[in-house]
Each structure stands twice: as structure tokens, then as C-alpha cells.
Design a protein around this motif. Structure first.
Motif, short mmCIF file in Angstrom:
data_model
loop_
_atom_site.label_atom_id
_atom_site.label_comp_id
_atom_site.label_asym_id
_atom_site.label_seq_id
_atom_site.Cartn_x
_atom_site.Cartn_y
_atom_site.Cartn_z
N THR A 161 2.93 7.01 -6.72
CA THR A 161 3.53 7.09 -5.41
C THR A 161 5.20 8.27 -7.00
N ASN A 162 5.03 7.63 -7.78
CA ASN A 162 5.85 8.74 -8.10
C ASN A 162 6.45 10.46 -7.72
N VAL A 163 7.90 10.50 -7.65
CA VAL A 163 8.05 11.95 -7.35
C VAL A 163 7.61 12.83 -9.02
N PRO A 164 6.79 14.31 -9.22
CA PRO A 164 6.07 14.93 -10.09
C PRO A 164 7.35 15.18 -11.03
N VAL A 165 7.47 15.33 -11.88
CA VAL A 165 8.66 15.75 -13.19
C VAL A 165 9.41 16.35 -12.59
N ARG A 166 8.35 17.52 -12.21
CA ARG A 166 9.30 19.08 -11.58
C ARG A 166 9.62 19.14 -10.40
N THR A 167 9.54 18.48 -10.20
CA THR A 167 10.11 18.04 -8.65
C THR A 167 11.32 17.00 -8.64
N ALA A 168 11.08 15.98 -9.76
CA ALA A 168 12.54 15.52 -9.72
C ALA A 168 13.51 16.37 -10.16
N LYS A 169 12.79 17.18 -11.24
CA LYS A 169 13.73 17.91 -12.31
C LYS A 169 14.59 18.74 -11.18
N ASP A 170 13.60 19.42 -10.54
CA ASP A 170 14.36 20.69 -9.21
C ASP A 170 16.06 20.19 -8.53
N THR A 171 15.78 18.64 -7.94
CA THR A 171 16.14 17.74 -7.61
C THR A 171 17.34 17.49 -8.22
N ILE A 172 16.92 16.89 -9.16
CA ILE A 172 18.59 16.72 -9.99
C ILE A 172 19.04 17.68 -10.42
N ASN A 173 18.58 19.10 -10.31
CA ASN A 173 19.74 19.64 -10.72
C ASN A 173 20.19 20.56 -9.40
N ILE A 174 19.50 20.00 -8.41
CA ILE A 174 20.17 20.67 -7.28
C ILE A 174 21.61 20.25 -6.85
N LEU A 175 21.47 18.60 -6.51
CA LEU A 175 22.39 17.73 -6.67
C LEU A 175 23.66 18.23 -6.83
N GLN A 176 23.26 18.08 -8.81
CA GLN A 176 24.57 18.56 -9.60
C GLN A 176 24.74 19.71 -9.42
N ASP A 177 23.93 20.73 -9.16
CA ASP A 177 25.00 22.05 -9.28
C ASP A 177 25.64 22.44 -8.82
N HIS A 178 24.63 22.54 -7.08
CA HIS A 178 24.99 22.50 -5.83
C HIS A 178 25.81 21.14 -4.69
N TYR A 179 26.14 20.00 -5.24
CA TYR A 179 26.28 19.80 -4.02
C TYR A 179 27.58 19.30 -5.45
N PRO A 180 28.29 18.99 -5.99
CA PRO A 180 28.91 18.24 -7.43
C PRO A 180 29.82 16.91 -6.25
N GLN A 181 30.14 15.99 -6.48
CA GLN A 181 31.20 15.00 -6.24
C GLN A 181 30.65 14.26 -4.62
N ARG A 182 30.01 14.60 -4.36
CA ARG A 182 28.97 14.20 -3.03
C ARG A 182 28.65 12.36 -2.99
N LEU A 183 28.10 12.49 -4.46
CA LEU A 183 28.25 11.20 -3.79
C LEU A 183 28.60 9.89 -4.59
N ALA A 184 28.90 9.13 -4.18
CA ALA A 184 30.10 8.52 -4.61
C ALA A 184 29.52 6.64 -5.08
N VAL A 185 28.26 6.49 -4.90
CA VAL A 185 28.07 5.77 -5.13
C VAL A 185 26.29 4.94 -4.54
N ALA A 186 25.51 4.29 -4.76
CA ALA A 186 24.19 4.35 -5.00
C ALA A 186 23.40 2.69 -5.71
N PHE A 187 23.21 1.98 -4.58
CA PHE A 187 22.68 0.85 -4.64
C PHE A 187 21.04 1.11 -4.30
N LEU A 188 21.00 -0.12 -5.95
CA LEU A 188 19.60 0.65 -5.89
C LEU A 188 19.03 -0.83 -5.77
#
Length: 245
Positions: A161-188
Motif C-alpha cells: 500500500t506504499n505511496v509511489p516514490v514520485r507521488t511521495a516526492k511531489d507531495t513533500i515538495n508541495i508541502l515544503q515549498d508552498h506550505y512552510p511553517q504549517r506543520l507544528a507536530v506529527a504523531f506517528l
């Protein structure tokens, strides 16, 4: 359960401790560098928004300007504010990603992610679904709050069920580049073993580090060096002692 805090939270506190006039000066400098804005760009570029981009670039105005301009260009073509629920609703049928109906104790919006419930193969729509919920989470932040929290439940997750590498990369890029300082904490919750490298703990290495810090503390507080030597000697011995069976 493990907790990931956004890198830069301490940085944010340091910036908050700076004189207010200095922050205001940087915001005004960034406004001047951006030039006149109109329409949605003007609505997007609030003072709080400018501060987030400045924080993301360590208060370097030119770097913050570049980052923000790239976001404005992305928003003008991707149009995240125009995505509607019915367009991405299929992605949410299994509950793999949704906004909680509660906030955390700091008033932050909470997004709940369950990667093990992946139900589609359209990478583009998966990203649009995430972007929609990011925008929705921002819309539901109380006044004065810029950050959100993530709860990530890996129950049922596997490499199938793993997310494809391209999708993961694109997602991370969007979050880092266009939603900076939005994530305060992540509980795993029940994270896969692949994440162990992030919190691997070695008692011997930690004991050596603490012994070094004891010396540092003694020097700062002007302790008796003989006492410190004896103490650190014991610590060093404990560090290499075999673990009890």
C-alpha cells in the motif's frame, strides 16, 4: 507512538523573542520587495503569511521573496483554492486522510492520516486531495494560529500500500515549498520499522555524551574537578559495561 516536531519550532520561538519592531521591519521590507499585489495574491500575502516565509528562510528577505513568488506562481496555475470536495471525495471514502472534528490544546487544526487505507491509483488526484485538505485545515485555523498537527496511523500499512516514490516526492515538495511553517507536530502511531533510524537509541553512546556534558557543566558551575573526574570515570565505566542478561 512517536512524535516528530517541525524542524524550526525552536527557531520560531527565537524569532518570537526578537523585538517586535525588527520583525515588523522585515515584513515591510518583504512587502516592498514583492511590489504591488492584487486579487488572490493580495489576499494570500497577509502579514502572518509573510512571517511564515521569512521564518522558513531564516529571515532572509530575498530568499523569502523568491520562495513566496514561486508559491504565488504555483497557486496561480494549480489553483488550490478552487478544488472542491466532490472532485476529490473518492479519495476520502476509506478515511485515509481527513480533518478531525476537534482541535488540539493549542487550538491547532488536526489532520488524521491512515496510509494503510489507500484506495486509489491516481497520483494526481491523491495530491489534489491532500492539497484540498491542507487548504481546508488552514481555513479552519482560529485567528492567530498558523500551524496544524498531524496524527499518522500506520495500522495496516505495508509496502503493497506504499505511496509511489514520485507521488511521495511531489507531495513533500508541495508541502515544503508552498506550505512552510504549517506543520507544528506529527504523531506517528505504529510506524513501520523503516522509521527506526529516526529514533535509534544507543545507551553507550548516550552515556558518553552525558559524561562529556557533565564536564561541561562542572566547568560552567566551577565544580571541584576531582569530583567531576571521579564522576565521569564512573560514567565512562558504566557506558562500556555489558548489558544485564
Amino acid at each position: 507512538m512517536s512524535i516528530f516536531r517541525r524542524h524550526g519550532s525552536s527557531q520560531q520561538k527565537q524569532e518570537q523573542d526578537q523585538p517586535e519592531l525588527q520583525s515588523e521591519s522585515k515584513v515591510n521590507e518583504l512587502k516592498a520587495a514583492l511590489g504591488p499585489l492584487s486579487g488572490r495574491s493580495l489576499l494570500y500575502c497577509t502579514d502572518a503569511c509573510l512571517i511564515r516565509y521569512l521564518e522558513a528562510r531564516n529571515w532572509n528577505v530575498q530568499k523569502a521573496k523568491k520562495m513566496l513568488e514561486e508559491t504565488l506562481a504555483w497557486r496561480s496555475t494549480y489553483k488550490p483554492e478552487e478544488i472542491r470536495w466532490h472532485e476529490v471525495a473518492v479519495e476520502g471514502e476509506t478515511g485515509k486522510l481527513f480533518r478531525a472534528n476537534f482541535r488540539d490544546r493549542f487550538g491547532r487544526t488536526v489532520l488524521i492520516l491512515k496510509p494503510g487505507l489507500q484506495n486509489t491509483t491516481s497520483m494526481d488526484n491523491q495530491i489534489r486531495h491532500l492539497v484540498y485538505l491542507m487548504e481546508n485545515a488552514m481555513l479552519n485555523l482560529p485567528e492567530g494560529q498558523e500551524e496544524m498537527a498531524w496524527l499518522i496511523d500506520f495500522t495496516g500499512w505495508s509496502f503493497t500500500t506504499n505511496v509511489p516514490v514520485r507521488t511521495a516526492k511531489d507531495t513533500i515538495n508541495i508541502l515544503q515549498d508552498h506550505y512552510p511553517q504549517r506543520l507544528a507536530v506529527a504523531f506517528l502511531y505504529t510506524p513501520p520499522r523503516i522509521f527506526e533510524a529516526f529514533w535509534k537509541y544507543d545507551h553507550e553512546d548516550f552515556s558518553r555524551l552525558m559524561a562529556q556534558d557533565d564536564v561541561k557543566a562542572a566547568k560552567f558551575w566551577d565544580f571541584d574537578q576531582k569530583t567531576v573526574s571521579a564522576t565521569t570515570g564512573c560514567a565512562a565505566a558504566a557506558a562500556v559495561a555489558p548489558e544485564p542478561v
